[in-house]
Design a protein around this motif. Structure first.
Motif, PDB file in Angstrom:
ATOM      1  N   ASP A  30      14.156  -3.937  14.767  1.00 57.61           N
ATOM      2  CA  ASP A  30      15.156  -5.006  14.525  1.00 57.61           C
ATOM      3  C   ASP A  30      15.336  -5.780  15.999  1.00 57.61           C
ATOM      4  O   ASP A  30      15.911  -4.862  16.451  1.00 57.61           O
ATOM      5  N   PRO A  31      14.947  -6.839  16.143  1.00 58.75           N
ATOM      6  CA  PRO A  31      15.074  -7.597  17.708  1.00 58.75           C
ATOM      7  C   PRO A  31      16.447  -7.599  18.039  1.00 58.75           C
ATOM      8  O   PRO A  31      17.030  -7.319  19.010  1.00 58.75           O
ATOM      9  N   GLN A  32      17.449  -7.381  16.849  1.00 58.69           N
ATOM     10  CA  GLN A  32      18.909  -7.309  17.280  1.00 58.69           C
ATOM     11  C   GLN A  32      19.487  -5.981  17.549  1.00 58.69           C
ATOM     12  O   GLN A  32      20.451  -6.089  18.140  1.00 58.69           O
ATOM     13  N   GLU A  33      19.146  -5.075  16.970  1.00 62.95           N
ATOM     14  CA  GLU A  33      19.623  -3.800  16.846  1.00 62.95           C
ATOM     15  C   GLU A  33      18.862  -2.664  17.760  1.00 62.95           C
ATOM     16  O   GLU A  33      19.062  -1.842  18.151  1.00 62.95           O
ATOM     17  N   SER A  34      17.573  -3.173  17.707  1.00 61.46           N
ATOM     18  CA  SER A  34      16.658  -1.967  18.394  1.00 61.46           C
ATOM     19  C   SER A  34      16.385  -2.196  19.981  1.00 61.46           C
ATOM     20  O   SER A  34      16.474  -3.326  20.427  1.00 61.46           O
ATOM     21  N   SER A  35      16.235  -1.265  20.814  1.00 67.98           N
ATOM     22  CA  SER A  35      16.252  -1.373  22.024  1.00 67.98           C
ATOM     23  C   SER A  35      14.627  -1.579  22.531  1.00 67.98           C
ATOM     24  O   SER A  35      13.801  -1.563  21.586  1.00 67.98           O
ATOM     25  N   GLU A  36      14.538  -1.799  23.635  1.00 72.27           N
ATOM     26  CA  GLU A  36      13.323  -1.787  24.389  1.00 72.27           C
ATOM     27  C   GLU A  36      12.391  -0.648  24.311  1.00 72.27           C
ATOM     28  O   GLU A  36      11.277  -0.522  23.857  1.00 72.27           O
ATOM     29  N   SER A  37      13.073   0.571  24.412  1.00 79.34           N
ATOM     30  CA  SER A  37      12.500   1.859  24.050  1.00 79.34           C
ATOM     31  C   SER A  37      11.922   2.188  22.718  1.00 79.34           C
ATOM     32  O   SER A  37      11.034   2.524  22.531  1.00 79.34           O
ATOM     33  N   ASN A  38      12.690   1.452  21.820  1.00 84.55           N
ATOM     34  CA  ASN A  38      12.407   1.430  20.367  1.00 84.55           C
ATOM     35  C   ASN A  38      11.117   0.664  20.109  1.00 84.55           C
ATOM     36  O   ASN A  38      10.355   1.183  19.358  1.00 84.55           O
ATOM     37  N   LYS A  39      11.101  -0.414  20.758  1.00 83.76           N
ATOM     38  CA  LYS A  39      10.192  -1.344  20.586  1.00 83.76           C
ATOM     39  C   LYS A  39       8.794  -0.666  21.248  1.00 83.76           C
ATOM     40  O   LYS A  39       7.514  -0.618  20.545  1.00 83.76           O
ATOM     41  N   GLN A  40       8.947  -0.139  22.248  1.00 84.33           N
ATOM     42  CA  GLN A  40       7.705   0.755  22.752  1.00 84.33           C
ATOM     43  C   GLN A  40       7.307   1.873  22.104  1.00 84.33           C
ATOM     44  O   GLN A  40       6.064   2.085  21.854  1.00 84.33           O
ATOM     45  N   ARG A  41       8.220   2.486  21.252  1.00 84.96           N
ATOM     46  CA  ARG A  41       7.957   3.462  20.427  1.00 84.96           C
ATOM     47  C   ARG A  41       6.899   3.117  19.374  1.00 84.96           C
ATOM     48  O   ARG A  41       6.007   3.745  18.970  1.00 84.96           O
ATOM     49  N   VAL A  42       7.640   1.890  18.811  1.00 86.95           N
ATOM     50  CA  VAL A  42       6.589   1.382  17.728  1.00 86.95           C
ATOM     51  C   VAL A  42       5.368   0.938  18.126  1.00 86.95           C
ATOM     52  O   VAL A  42       4.355   1.415  17.468  1.00 86.95           O
ATOM     53  N   ALA A  43       5.064   0.362  19.081  1.00 84.13           N
ATOM     54  CA  ALA A  43       3.961   0.011  19.709  1.00 84.13           C
ATOM     55  C   ALA A  43       3.035   1.141  19.830  1.00 84.13           C
ATOM     56  O   ALA A  43       1.752   1.231  19.414  1.00 84.13           O
ATOM     57  N   VAL A  44       3.522   2.132  20.677  1.00 87.64           N
ATOM     58  CA  VAL A  44       2.580   3.398  20.971  1.00 87.64           C
ATOM     59  C   VAL A  44       2.305   4.282  19.627  1.00 87.64           C
ATOM     60  O   VAL A  44       1.118   4.340  19.480  1.00 87.64           O
ATOM     61  N   VAL A  45       3.076   4.350  18.775  1.00 88.21           N
ATOM     62  CA  VAL A  45       2.819   5.123  17.453  1.00 88.21           C
ATOM     63  C   VAL A  45       1.826   4.213  16.618  1.00 88.21           C
ATOM     64  O   VAL A  45       0.782   4.693  16.080  1.00 88.21           O
ATOM     65  N   VAL A  46       1.992   3.019  16.404  1.00 91.73           N
ATOM     66  CA  VAL A  46       1.066   2.283  15.859  1.00 91.73           C
ATOM     67  C   VAL A  46      -0.332   2.181  16.377  1.00 91.73           C
ATOM     68  O   VAL A  46      -1.439   2.380  15.734  1.00 91.73           O
ATOM     69  N   SER A  47      -0.514   2.086  17.645  1.00 91.10           N
ATOM     70  CA  SER A  47      -1.609   2.256  18.432  1.00 91.10           C
ATOM     71  C   SER A  47      -2.144   3.608  18.473  1.00 91.10           C
ATOM     72  O   SER A  47      -3.372   3.716  18.159  1.00 91.10           O
ATOM     73  N   HIS A  48      -1.409   4.602  18.413  1.00 93.04           N
ATOM     74  CA  HIS A  48      -2.008   5.994  18.197  1.00 93.04           C
ATOM     75  C   HIS A  48      -2.596   6.365  16.689  1.00 93.04           C
ATOM     76  O   HIS A  48      -3.720   6.688  16.771  1.00 93.04           O
ATOM     77  N   GLU A  49      -2.094   5.834  15.712  1.00 92.46           N
ATOM     78  CA  GLU A  49      -2.387   5.959  14.486  1.00 92.46           C
ATOM     79  C   GLU A  49      -3.705   5.275  14.086  1.00 92.46           C
ATOM     80  O   GLU A  49      -4.613   5.476  13.435  1.00 92.46           O
TER      81      GLU A  49
ATOM     82  N   PRO B 255      29.234  -5.411  19.783  1.00 92.34           N
ATOM     83  CA  PRO B 255      28.949  -5.912  21.308  1.00 92.34           C
ATOM     84  C   PRO B 255      28.247  -5.663  22.184  1.00 92.34           C
ATOM     85  O   PRO B 255      27.947  -6.115  23.241  1.00 92.34           O
ATOM     86  N   ILE B 256      27.543  -4.411  21.774  1.00 92.85           N
ATOM     87  CA  ILE B 256      27.013  -3.418  22.826  1.00 92.85           C
ATOM     88  C   ILE B 256      25.436  -3.952  22.842  1.00 92.85           C
ATOM     89  O   ILE B 256      24.711  -3.719  21.748  1.00 92.85           O
ATOM     90  N   ARG B 257      24.884  -4.124  24.056  1.00 92.97           N
ATOM     91  CA  ARG B 257      23.425  -4.163  24.270  1.00 92.97           C
ATOM     92  C   ARG B 257      22.737  -3.072  23.798  1.00 92.97           C
ATOM     93  O   ARG B 257      23.092  -1.999  23.976  1.00 92.97           O
ATOM     94  N   SER B 258      21.496  -3.444  22.964  1.00 90.76           N
ATOM     95  CA  SER B 258      20.918  -2.165  22.432  1.00 90.76           C
ATOM     96  C   SER B 258      20.456  -1.248  23.045  1.00 90.76           C
ATOM     97  O   SER B 258      20.320  -0.044  22.819  1.00 90.76           O
ATOM     98  N   SER B 259      19.927  -1.683  24.319  1.00 96.36           N
ATOM     99  CA  SER B 259      19.064  -0.608  25.146  1.00 96.36           C
ATOM    100  C   SER B 259      20.337   0.317  25.842  1.00 96.36           C
ATOM    101  O   SER B 259      19.680   1.680  26.314  1.00 96.36           O
ATOM    102  N   VAL B 260      21.417   0.111  25.852  1.00 99.85           N
ATOM    103  CA  VAL B 260      22.430   0.995  26.331  1.00 99.85           C
ATOM    104  C   VAL B 260      23.428   1.532  25.295  1.00 99.85           C
ATOM    105  O   VAL B 260      24.549   2.279  25.526  1.00 99.85           O
ATOM    106  N   ARG B 261      23.147   1.114  24.071  1.00 95.88           N
ATOM    107  CA  ARG B 261      23.970   1.765  23.119  1.00 95.88           C
ATOM    108  C   ARG B 261      24.163   3.397  22.981  1.00 95.88           C
ATOM    109  O   ARG B 261      25.277   3.778  22.779  1.00 95.88           O
ATOM    110  N   LEU B 262      23.170   3.989  23.165  1.00100.06           N
ATOM    111  CA  LEU B 262      23.416   5.319  23.428  1.00100.06           C
ATOM    112  C   LEU B 262      24.289   6.178  24.407  1.00100.06           C
ATOM    113  O   LEU B 262      24.819   6.818  24.047  1.00100.06           O
TER     114      LEU B 262
END
Length: 1003
Positions: A406-425, A824-831
């Protein structure tokens, strides 16, 4: 170099073992005498020499017969010599046993009783076509009573006269009389009786007359099984919509769980075609590997969907799903229909994965020179899934966090995780699906390749992410830590029992596999590597492979290009022995370079409980590169390699000035560590302090990673390692920071319960203060990798008590609490913000976060909140959270073991989590002991910070009282070894760190 025969299971006659099966006494291999068989067994078990396990697919062709002829009077050595002669003479039909005898030395991971327990199916009859119908019953009654029923007709071809058909079965009840009929009506009905061998999960069906070679027979079976939420086989998934539970039936068959869905020949090399029919209620949708071709009403709201026939496929790659999901659709550049499925509430979050998948699939088609062989590619995000994803051919299943973005809720690391797993499979669609391993001992051919090729796919879509830099910290350095133990294992490792198979779905098969393939690509050169892979895939399409098939393809391509590389000889040293070398580089008085190699171990005094014997005495064929201060070159190619052969010491002619620093293993392409004299280490450190940018970011990360781990093994002083991070407050790049924080995080975990933790925290605070700015918690104008660095630094700032970070995190969190629908918290620093607010708050912050966790529709957000909830300082809150892991309505089963590990990472929760695991051991073993991932990670996670004699005694005592560890056996042995190493580190380095902190005025 001669090419060994590949496995073509379209005609298994050449690979049959004996036709008859007596439970516990099946034979495989070239036909030899009982005496020789006993001798071979004792050689494996007692001597562990290079004769290989003679338990694999063997041939009955002329060459194999020649090798074993006269074996009544032949010695074992003579038998091996005959096999060698056949290979050396270039025979193209050498039997598999002979080939493995001369190439593979196994690790003795099995007990003698396990080796005697033959778990492989006989090959007298083999499947050609399965006709399967399955009907999940998940609509009425309580879910614990849900079942599925079905039928299967297996058309088999007989290759040797036999009086039985043996298939796998597990947790199924047969419901009707078994039928064995000849396809030729004159063959009649052959069923006599049957028995089950539950230990081996065999169903043995005896016939009243012999089945004859060349004839075809149909085996018909009807069955019923439980539809449970156990995440294996055909299982039950669920999610809530408007507080109503919605059920779905889905599958996970790797490695040995198709036998839980229907009786079958459940081994990866025994490929066959499948006709699948799924019966569903009319408001549901069904999916499988192939496109749907027809639907028919069965009455009472039931619909039977029939799917097109699959190509020859391994059993573990099948997939069946019945759900009410929706999809987004697109076409690839090569006209493959591509759909991304998810819960209706989350289907809009599939768009990024779909866009990535439709770009990567044609890229792989073009790179490998083989079109995607199926007419469609589906991907589906499941609410309940044990692994990250599964490469089922044409229907890839994902955990929601690995596919939804989700572009509004997911972080850059989430985005990379999705891309990497899709590529892996998608990489698996060629490596694993088109060409499968002949047995699970070569699992790494699947996972190592997919784990490397995934970087290629993502780099194609996002070149600015520098994926080939990231591989160094994500895989190479990550697996170094695991592979520095005597309880590691070779990349190629014999396995038999399903627990052993599940154990090797670990960092060695994935991370080390990827790392040595990266190294091989470097020393071969890109074009040689690519052309060799094309030939490997083309020659073995729809077949099964042994790792030598890959070496021969790449070796032949290398020879064709006159590169003079014996790929098999090189790669055997990296796949057939565990661990890796540490290379000592010494500049001699005349400017030449002396290279010395030895086996690296985190603890050289550790004892290998499995008694693995290296076939090369822990020496490797090493592609060595270097650069110096006066001749800086980080753009090395295969032309810059100096080969260090399987010897202790070699000398490279050079003219290195004595005042220069020298740096070995440029870009860390080689899977080895490098050490130097103290003088050269200090020169490298001085260069980091003066101008760190002289070194490529990969080699900055390498210097830190090598130094700290060489200090752990006492190859160098801890003082040197500590000095490598002095420059960090000037570092801006992600790769060196990631490498540094991995090592500093280890020190943190060792000192956490000591008097030095305060001074160490002050050191960390100083290093981070020069970079951290509290406004970065809100700033969003960053590139992908800048965001990664920002996320790392913010997490350290709040963790080590930088007040501006803690205050800003609290302010942002309370703004969210005031307006829960407006985060109000930017997704990449939410954790970071969530964890800091919960850690420094009280129960109201925890309860709010837990409520948001339960209500969130975004998997990435749920995952962040799940981790942050483990940050509490309140013992009773963490204890309650642990109890939630046993209640699936509170914490999903797929996440439960992760939550336990997260809590164990909290200083307050460490002992709570360990006590919870021990007191709930029987429950955890029952629920997760068969897991490929969850159970080993649970064991390694909760014990990772153990560092006292008391804790090692607890581990050893627990192992004595619980000898059955299921798939966690190896992980528990590793936990004991790592704890001993941690104790040794504390004894050796505590005072050194104390003095270092004092010298820098932190004490």
């Amino acid at each position: 170099m001669g090419k060994a025969e590949s496995f073509d299971f379209s005609d298994m006659a050449k690979y049959n073992s004996d036709a008859e099966l007596t439970p516990g006494n099946g034979k495989k291999g070239c036909f030899i005498s009982v005496l020789v068989g006993i001798l071979l067994f004792f050689l494996v078990v007692c001597l562990v020499i290079g004769v290989g396990l003679l338990v694999y697919f063997a041939g009955k062709d002329k060459n194999c017969s020649d090798a074993s002829a006269g074996s009544e009077s032949s010695s074992v050595a003579e038998l091996i010599d005959k096999c060698k002669d056949l290979i050396d003479n270039g025979e193209s039909s050498v039997c598999d046993t002979c080939r493995r005898t001369t190439t593979t030395i196994p690790s003795s991971t099995q007990s003698p009783s396990a080796i005697l327990q033959n778990v492989r199916l006989p090959r007298a009859v083999l499947p050609q076509l399965y006709t399967v119908e399955l009907q999940p019953n998940m609509y009425d009654g309580p879910p614990e009573m849900f079942t599925f029923n079905g039928t299967v007709r297996i058309r088999v071809k007989c290759h040797q006269t036999t009086n039985n058909i043996t298939v796998h079965i597990n947790k199924l009840n047969l419901t009707e009389k078994i039928r064995v009929t000849g396809v030729d009506p004159s063959d009649g009905i052959h069923y006599k009786n049957h028995e089950t061998d539950t230990r081996r999960q065999f169903l043995i069906i005896y016939t009243n007359s012999p089945l004859l070679p060349g004839h075809y027979y149909d085996l018909d079976l009807s069955f019923i099984g439980p539809l449970k939420d156990d995440l294996h086989g055909l299982y039950l998934s669920s999610y809530k919509r408007n507080n109503q539970i919605v059920y779905a039936a889905t599958t996970q068959f790797q490695a040995t769980d198709l036998r839980k869905a229907f009786p079958c020949f459940d081994e990866p090399a025994i490929k066959a075609k499948f006709d699948i029919t799924l019966v569903r209620k009319n408001h549901m949708t069904s999916l499988s590997n192939m496109p749907k071709i027809s639907s028919e009403s069965r009455g009472n709201g039931w619909i039977a969907d029939r799917f097109n026939t699959t190509p020859p496929v391994s059993t573990y790659l099948l997939a069946f799903i019945i759900c009410d999901f929706q999809y987004k659709e697109d076409m690839t550049a090569n006209d493959v229909r591509y759909r991304a499925w998810a819960r209706p509430e989350a289907v809009n979050q599939t768009e990024y994965a779909l866009s990535v998948g439709t770009k990567i699939l044609p890229y792989f088609e073009n790179y490998f020179g083989i079109p995607f062989p199926l007419p469609k590619q589906d991907m589906i995000a499941l609410p309940d899934f044990a692994a990250g994803a599964m490469e089922n051919w044409g229907l890839i299943t994902y955990r929601e966090t690995a596919m939804l973005y989700d572009p509004q809720e997911s972080s850059e690391s989430n985005k990379q995780r999705v891309a990497v797993v899709v590529s892996h499979e998608l990489a698996h669609q060629w490596f694993g699906n088109l060409v499968s391993p002949s047995w699970w001992d070569d699992l790494w051919l699947n996972e190592g390749f997919a784990s490397f090729v995934e970087y290629m796919g993502v780099d194609h879509v996002h070149p600015d992410w520098k994926m080939f830099d990231q591989i160094v910290v994500e895989d190479v350095q990550d697996v170094f830590n695991f592979d520095g133990l005597v309880t590691s294992h070779p990349v190629y490792v014999p396995v038999a029992h399903p627990d052993q198979i599940n154990e090797i779905f670990d960092r060695i098969s994935y991370g080390k596999g990827a790392s040595i393939i990266r190294m091989m690509r470097f020393f071969l050169g890109e074009e040689t590597f690519r052309e060799g892979l094309k030939k490997y895939l083309q020659n073995l399409a729809y077949k099964a492979a042994f790792h030598d098939d890959l070496w021969f393809a790449l070796g032949n391509q290398s020879a064709h290009e006159n590169k003079g590389l014996n790929v098999k000889e090189i790669m055997d040293t990296w796949t057939l022995q565990m661990n890796y070398p540490v290379v000592k580089v010494t500049v001699m008085a005349d400017g030449s370079i002396q290279i010395t190699q030895k086996r690296y171990l985190r603890d050289y005094g550790a004892v290998d409980p499995l008694k693995f014997v290296s076939p090369f005495n822990y020496h490797w064929e090493i592609p060595f590169t270097y650069t110096t201060k006066s001749n800086i070159n980080f753009n090395v190619t295969d032309a810059d390699i100096h080969w260090i052969h399987k010897t202790d010491t070699e000398t490279i002619s050079a003219n290195v000035p004595g005042s220069d620093w020298i740096l070995g293993n440029v870009m860390q392409y080689g899977y080895y560590r490098v050490t130097y004299s103290d003088d050269n280490w200090n020169k490298l450190i001085n260069q980091l302090d003066e101008d760190h940018k002289v070194f490529h970011p990969i080699n900055r990360a390498q210097i830190i990673n090598d130094a700290w781990n060489l200090a752990k093994s006492e190859d160098i002083s801890m003082t040197i390692a500590l000095k490598t991070v002095n420059y960090l407050d000037k570092e801006k790049e992600f790769i060196p920071w990631k490498a540094s924080l991995r090592e500093l995080g280890y020190v943190d975990s060792m000192l956490e319960r000591t008097a030095l933790y305060g001074p160490f925290s002050n050191f960390m605070k100083k290093k981070v203060s020069g970079i951290f700015n509290s406004s970065s918690l809100s700033s969003s104008n960053m590139t992908h990798l800048e965001s990664f660095v920002n996320t790392l630094i913010a997490a350290e700032a709040c963790k080590y008590g930088i007040q501006s970070c803690i205050d800003e995190a609290s302010r942002l969190f309370h703004l969210w609490m005031a307006k829960p629908t407006e985060n109000p918290i930017r997704s990449s620093v939410r954790l970071t913000v969530y964890c800091s607010a919960i850690k420094n708050g009280d129960i109201k912050e925890w309860d709010f976060a837990y409520k948001m966790y339960q209500e969130s529709n975004v998997a990435a957000e749920k995952s962040r909140l799940m981790i942050a909830l483990s940050c509490s300082k309140e013992v009773w809150v963490l204890s309650r959270y642990l109890q939630y892991t046993k209640i699936s309505s509170e914490i999903r089963k797929q996440d439960a073991t992760n939550v336990i590990v997260y809590i164990s990472g909290n200083a307050v929760g460490r002992s709570l989590a360990w006590d919870f695991v021990r007191s709930n051991w029987d429950y955890l073993l029952k629920e997760y002991g068969e897991s490929s991932f969850a159970f080993p990670r649970l064991i390694s996670g909760v014990s990772s910070s153990f560092s006292t004699e008391f804790e090692i005694k607890q581990l050893e005592d627990f192992l004595k009282s619980h000898p059955d560890m299921g798939s966690g056996t190896r992980a528990f042995q590793q936990a004991i070894e790592k704890t001993k190493s941690n104790i040794r580190w504390m004894d050796t380095n505590y005072d050194i760190v104390k003095q270092w902190l004092a010298d820098q005025n932190f004490l």
